[in-house]
Design an enzyme around this catalytic site. Structure first.
Site, PDB file in Angstrom:
ATOM      1  N   SER A 126       0.816  -1.209   0.000  1.00 33.66           N
ATOM      2  CA  SER A 126       0.000   0.000   0.000  1.00 33.66           C
ATOM      3  C   SER A 126       0.849   1.257   0.000  1.00 33.66           C
ATOM      4  O   SER A 126       2.000   1.268   0.460  1.00 33.66           O
ATOM      5  CB  SER A 126      -0.897  -0.009   1.247  1.00 33.66           C
ATOM      6  OG  SER A 126      -1.501   1.247   1.463  1.00 33.66           O
ATOM      7  N   TYR A 150      -1.074  -0.192  10.034  1.00 36.16           N
ATOM      8  CA  TYR A 150      -1.282  -0.898   8.772  1.00 36.16           C
ATOM      9  C   TYR A 150      -0.076  -0.718   7.847  1.00 36.16           C
ATOM     10  O   TYR A 150       0.471  -1.684   7.306  1.00 36.16           O
ATOM     11  CB  TYR A 150      -2.546  -0.362   8.102  1.00 36.16           C
ATOM     12  CG  TYR A 150      -2.810  -0.901   6.713  1.00 36.16           C
ATOM     13  CD1 TYR A 150      -3.311  -2.187   6.527  1.00 36.16           C
ATOM     14  CD2 TYR A 150      -2.588  -0.108   5.586  1.00 36.16           C
ATOM     15  CE1 TYR A 150      -3.567  -2.680   5.253  1.00 36.16           C
ATOM     16  CE2 TYR A 150      -2.843  -0.589   4.315  1.00 36.16           C
ATOM     17  CZ  TYR A 150      -3.335  -1.872   4.157  1.00 36.16           C
ATOM     18  OH  TYR A 150      -3.580  -2.359   2.890  1.00 36.16           O
ATOM     19  N   LYS A 154       2.634  -3.632   6.576  1.00 38.61           N
ATOM     20  CA  LYS A 154       2.912  -3.881   5.157  1.00 38.61           C
ATOM     21  C   LYS A 154       4.396  -3.674   4.843  1.00 38.61           C
ATOM     22  O   LYS A 154       4.999  -4.442   4.084  1.00 38.61           O
ATOM     23  CB  LYS A 154       2.051  -2.960   4.284  1.00 38.61           C
ATOM     24  CG  LYS A 154       0.586  -3.346   4.225  1.00 38.61           C
ATOM     25  CD  LYS A 154       0.397  -4.674   3.521  1.00 38.61           C
ATOM     26  CE  LYS A 154      -1.060  -5.015   3.301  1.00 38.61           C
ATOM     27  NZ  LYS A 154      -1.248  -6.296   2.580  1.00 38.61           N
TER      28      LYS A 154
END
Length: 325
Positions: A126, A150, A154
């Site tokens: 992302s 998040y 990642k």
């Protein structure tokens, strides 16, 4: 060729499955077997292709050993799409770490255990791996400084995949996704969910909430181009990625104001009036930490293609909506 997909029941998973079944081939070889992994996988059993064996497995990849049997069958390509989305990962650190990081590491260790060094592993990452004080325009060599759990999860997975690939344990490649819009369905727990909602719902006659400033810019890409990039990511040579197996896909920079202008252009003032502005500091803090301007030279060199302009993204959504009615 045998393809395994985690997160198969998700939005991207379902689109990827449909594209693969329609193509029937991957990297010049006939697709003979498709293994679909997801806690909701039985819902996918209606998908079929006479030449392809489609098997749905109701599995939670966060459970210890969940993927052992599937990896023991030695898939040729793995699309690793399973993840907890941004706002949910921020709200529940344990859940985000378990699904986004621990399960990915278990997948990599499973590939190592079963000696899947030739298996091509494609993972979705992302734009959230970037954040903080950044140059106005980023590229693939910009340091990863995520400002959310998040993004951190990642980023850690990206580093592991590059290292396992360096060691020859897997043939990994990581695609950093821009914000995907316009997604079908309903708003979800992703911090960026509003970006689709403020067009999708008003164009469908419903109200939508815009929780951020209209000046906010985002880096976006259409669902169709993302699915095409996933397939291309499995076909391009891993060696061509270089030392880092990660690449930022070629998105478009668009402000929320420009999104709303596109809504007015396609749906009129009546559609625009269906957007209600209610500021949400938490959502804006997360999304504003994501950079919106990139040089995507590496992606273009590798043959990845993006959308021509934002109007193309909106018109693609309208065509899909009309076809589904």
């Amino acid at each position: 060729m045998h393809v395994l997909i985690t997160g198969a029941a998700g939005f991207l998973g379902q689109r990827l499955i449909a594209a693969l079944l329609d193509r029937g081939r991957l990297d010049g070889q006939a697709l003979t077997r498709l293994t679909l992994i997801d806690p909701a996988a039985p819902a996918l059993e209606s998908l079929s292709n006479d030449a392809i064996d489609v098997e749905c497995r109701d599995l939670d990849i966060a459970e210890p050993g969940a993927l052992n049997a599937s990896l023991g069958e030695r898939p040729d390509v793995i699309f690793h799409l399973a993840a907890v989305v941004s706002a949910e990962a921020e709200a529940d650190l344990d859940l985000g770490m378990t699904v986004n990081f621990d399960a990915t590491r278990a997948l990599l260790e499973g590939c190592r255990r079963y000696a899947l060094s030739a298996t091509r592993l494609v993972m979705t990452s992302s734009v959230a791996v970037y954040g903080g004080e950044l140059p106005e325009v980023l590229d693939d060599m910009t340091a990863l400084t995520p400002q959310s759990s998040y993004g951190t999860q990642k980023a850690m997975c990206e580093l592991l995949i590059s290292d396992y690939s360096r060691r020859g344990l897997i043939d990994g490649r990581v695609l950093r996704l821009p914000t995907i819009m316009i997604r079908p369905g309903r708003p979800n727990a992703a911090a960026s969910s509003f970006a689709s909602s403020i067009l999708r719902e008003p164009l469908g006659g419903e109200t939508a909430i815009c929780p951020v400033s209209t000046e906010l810019e985002m880096f976006v890409m259409s669902p169709g181009k993302v699915v095409a990039a996933l397939i291309h990511g499995a076909e391009v040579s891993g060696d061509d990625f270089g030392a880092s197996r990660s690449v930022m896909l070629p998105g478009l920079t668009v402000s929320v104001a420009e999104m709303l202008e596109a809504l007015r252009r396609h749906g009129g003032e009546q559609a625009l009036a269906r957007v209600e502005h209610h500021h949400n500091k938490d959502i804006e803090t997360i999304v504003a930490s994501w950079p919106a301007r990139f040089r995507t030279d590496k992606a273009k060199r590798l043959g990845f293609a993006g959308d021509d302009d934002f109007r193309e993204i909106v018109e693609s959504h309208l065509r899909e909506r009309a076809a589904s009615m």
